[in-house]
Design a protein around this motif. Structure first.
Motif, short mmCIF file in Angstrom:
data_model
loop_
_atom_site.label_atom_id
_atom_site.label_comp_id
_atom_site.label_asym_id
_atom_site.label_seq_id
_atom_site.Cartn_x
_atom_site.Cartn_y
_atom_site.Cartn_z
N ALA A 181 0.86 -1.17 0.00
CA ALA A 181 0.00 0.00 0.00
C ALA A 181 0.91 1.23 0.00
CB ALA A 181 -0.91 0.01 1.23
N PRO A 182 0.45 2.34 -0.56
CA PRO A 182 1.29 3.55 -0.61
C PRO A 182 1.76 3.96 0.78
CG PRO A 182 -0.64 3.81 -2.02
CD PRO A 182 -0.85 2.54 -1.24
N ASN A 183 3.06 4.25 0.89
CA ASN A 183 3.62 4.67 2.17
C ASN A 183 4.94 5.39 1.91
OD1 ASN A 183 3.92 4.96 4.93
ND2 ASN A 183 3.57 2.80 5.39
N HIS A 184 5.39 6.15 2.88
CA HIS A 184 6.69 6.84 2.83
C HIS A 184 6.86 7.66 1.56
CE1 HIS A 184 7.93 4.86 6.47
NE2 HIS A 184 7.72 3.66 5.94
N LEU A 185 5.78 8.31 1.12
CA LEU A 185 5.89 9.08 -0.12
C LEU A 185 6.56 10.42 0.10
CD1 LEU A 185 2.49 8.19 -1.82
CD2 LEU A 185 4.73 7.11 -2.03
N GLU A 186 6.96 10.70 1.36
CA GLU A 186 7.82 11.85 1.61
C GLU A 186 9.27 11.50 1.29
OE1 GLU A 186 8.64 9.55 5.35
OE2 GLU A 186 7.15 9.64 3.76
N ARG A 187 9.56 10.20 1.13
CA ARG A 187 10.93 9.73 0.87
C ARG A 187 11.12 9.35 -0.60
NH1 ARG A 187 15.05 7.65 4.06
NH2 ARG A 187 16.41 6.06 3.15
N TYR A 188 10.10 8.75 -1.21
CA TYR A 188 10.21 8.25 -2.58
C TYR A 188 9.47 9.18 -3.54
CZ TYR A 188 11.82 4.13 -0.11
OH TYR A 188 12.53 3.28 0.71
N PRO A 189 9.98 9.29 -4.78
CA PRO A 189 9.36 10.23 -5.74
C PRO A 189 7.94 9.86 -6.13
CG PRO A 189 11.05 8.87 -6.81
CD PRO A 189 11.18 8.64 -5.34
N ASN A 190 7.61 8.55 -6.06
CA ASN A 190 6.27 8.10 -6.40
C ASN A 190 6.06 6.70 -5.82
OD1 ASN A 190 7.47 6.24 -8.37
ND2 ASN A 190 7.78 8.09 -9.61
N VAL A 191 4.84 6.21 -5.90
CA VAL A 191 4.53 4.91 -5.31
C VAL A 191 5.23 3.78 -6.06
CG1 VAL A 191 2.43 4.46 -6.65
CG2 VAL A 191 2.67 3.51 -4.34
N ASP A 192 5.47 3.96 -7.36
CA ASP A 192 6.14 2.92 -8.14
C ASP A 192 7.56 2.70 -7.62
OD1 ASP A 192 5.89 1.16 -10.61
OD2 ASP A 192 7.75 2.25 -11.05
N SER A 193 8.24 3.81 -7.28
CA SER A 193 9.59 3.71 -6.73
C SER A 193 9.57 3.00 -5.38
CB SER A 193 10.19 5.11 -6.58
OG SER A 193 11.44 5.06 -5.95
N TYR A 194 8.58 3.30 -4.56
CA TYR A 194 8.43 2.65 -3.25
C TYR A 194 8.21 1.15 -3.43
CZ TYR A 194 6.16 1.28 1.13
OH TYR A 194 5.80 0.63 2.29
N TYR A 195 7.30 0.77 -4.32
CA TYR A 195 7.03 -0.65 -4.56
C TYR A 195 8.26 -1.37 -5.10
CZ TYR A 195 1.95 -0.12 -3.93
OH TYR A 195 0.71 0.09 -3.41
N GLU A 196 8.98 -0.73 -5.99
CA GLU A 196 10.18 -1.36 -6.56
C GLU A 196 11.19 -1.67 -5.44
OE1 GLU A 196 12.33 -3.29 -9.20
OE2 GLU A 196 10.47 -2.28 -9.80
N THR A 197 11.30 -0.77 -4.47
CA THR A 197 12.19 -1.00 -3.35
C THR A 197 11.72 -2.18 -2.51
OG1 THR A 197 12.70 1.37 -3.28
CG2 THR A 197 13.29 0.08 -1.35
N LYS A 198 10.42 -2.26 -2.25
CA LYS A 198 9.88 -3.38 -1.47
C LYS A 198 10.13 -4.73 -2.17
CE LYS A 198 7.16 -2.60 1.84
NZ LYS A 198 7.46 -2.60 3.30
N ASP B 82 -4.72 -6.74 -3.18
CA ASP B 82 -4.96 -6.30 -4.55
C ASP B 82 -3.70 -5.74 -5.20
OD1 ASP B 82 -7.59 -7.04 -4.37
OD2 ASP B 82 -8.33 -5.04 -3.85
N ASP B 83 -2.92 -4.98 -4.41
CA ASP B 83 -1.72 -4.37 -4.98
C ASP B 83 -0.65 -5.40 -5.30
OD1 ASP B 83 -2.76 -1.88 -5.05
OD2 ASP B 83 -1.57 -1.02 -3.45
N ILE B 84 -0.54 -6.45 -4.48
CA ILE B 84 0.42 -7.51 -4.81
C ILE B 84 0.00 -8.22 -6.08
CG2 ILE B 84 1.33 -9.75 -4.09
CD1 ILE B 84 1.42 -8.77 -1.26
N ALA B 85 -1.28 -8.54 -6.20
CA ALA B 85 -1.78 -9.21 -7.40
C ALA B 85 -1.56 -8.36 -8.64
CB ALA B 85 -3.26 -9.53 -7.24
N LYS B 86 -1.71 -7.04 -8.48
CA LYS B 86 -1.52 -6.13 -9.61
C LYS B 86 -0.05 -5.97 -9.96
CE LYS B 86 -1.82 -1.76 -8.78
NZ LYS B 86 -2.38 -0.45 -8.36
N GLU B 87 0.81 -5.92 -8.95
CA GLU B 87 2.23 -5.67 -9.18
C GLU B 87 3.00 -6.93 -9.55
OE1 GLU B 87 3.97 -2.66 -8.93
OE2 GLU B 87 1.95 -1.83 -8.95
#
Length: 313
Positions: free
Chosen positions: A67-84, A102-107
């Protein structure tokens, strides 16, 4: 839950990293012969850890949800997910995914990169979910999913049957949908660890049916992480009274477009709480924001909430 299972196999099992004790403290203690070396290490890894732990090798990796989180650190949610998803690169064995998310199934198709070690756990069979978790002690539908993930992990690792029993008997942790108890006919729930919109919605879904003819009183606020407060607007038609507090209280109320009272701090909110509650209500602290505007961590915030309830109700 997984640590509880591991402890049946190894009394020296270690639980740490983002959860509790830093991993480096364990290493230093072992090198100084201040603690025995563990057979099993259970690490909760944040995206911050996964940015830098390039030489860590895991026997089993798990992603429970995204789920979207730490968006004060990452430029966008895609960058955050890629790190995870870097956990897959750190794992030599299988990577267990809760495909109910849902987000895991989508990603999953985007991030799999041909990795045969990724193992999706489909939890869509509700009868299976109910059967396995019928004796579970923990609150919340999401925690039932967590139980199945934990049980699948112990199966992959070939732990004994005692591990499964320990997982099912687990009653939860402080500050995570923690049931403080019924006081003067009001049920109080401490979910101070909740610092994302997803966790707030999950908490509401888990406790909204526990009211006894009253309302759910939801305490929201703290310090913001540039999160999508607008996602909470879907709660507008629920039987909920919203109370906002803290540094981001005004923003949370404005962006979510939810009605309610607004207080500058959690401490002031609690001082007014007796006048806001009545018998049959459920009072839920699931703030969405971090604790750092007023407290040093979510534990201190949750403990302050619990102490106030015990002294005043």
């Amino acid at each position: 839950m997984i640590y509880q299972g591991a402890h049946t196999m190894d009394s020296n099992a270690f639980l740490g990293a983002n959860f509790g004790t830093p991993f480096c403290e364990y290493i230093v203690d072992v090198l100084k012969n201040q603690r025995p070396r563990a057979q099993w290490l259970i690490l909760e890894l944040s995206s911050y850890h996964l940015e830098t732990l390039k030489h860590l090798t895991l026997d089993l990796g798990i992603i429970t949800y995204l789920a979207p989180n730490h968006l004060e650190r990452y430029p966008n949610v895609d960058s955050y997910y890629e790190t995870k998803w870097k956990i897959a690169d750190r794992t030599k064995g299988q990577v267990l995914l809760n495909m109910h998310s849902d987000d895991i199934a989508k990603e999953f198709p985007k991030r799999a990169h041909g990795k045969s070690s990724l193992l999706g756990l489909h939890l869509s069979a509700s009868n299976h979910l109910a059967h396995v978790t019928s004796s579970a002690q923990i609150i919340g539908e999401h925690n039932k999913q967590n139980i199945l993930v934990a049980i699948r992990a112990e199966e992959i690792l070939n732990w004994s049957g005692d591990a499964k029993k320990k997982i099912l008997s687990f009653k939860g942790l402080p500050h995570r949908l923690e049931n403080i108890g019924d006081h003067q006919g009001i049920l109080f729930i401490n979910d101070s660890k909740s610092t994302s919109m997803e966790s707030v919605l999950q908490a509401v879904d888990s406790v909204k049916n526990l009211t006894q003819g009253g309302k759910l009183i939801l305490l929201l606020g703290g310090k913001d992480k540039n999160l999508p407060w607008e996602n909470l607007h879907i709660l507008v038609n629920e039987n909920i009274d919203f109370v906002f507090f803290g540094e981001c209280g005004s923003k949370a109320q404005s962006v979510s477009r939810l009605p309610g009272r607004l207080f500058p701090t959690l401490k002031e909110t609690l001082s007014q709480l007796p006048a806001l509650l009545k018998k049959g209500d459920v009072c839920l602290l699931s703030p969405g924001g971090t604790s750092w505007d007023e407290f040093k961590n979510f534990e201190e915030r949750g403990s302050f909430f619990k102490d106030f309830v015990m002294k005043n109700f």
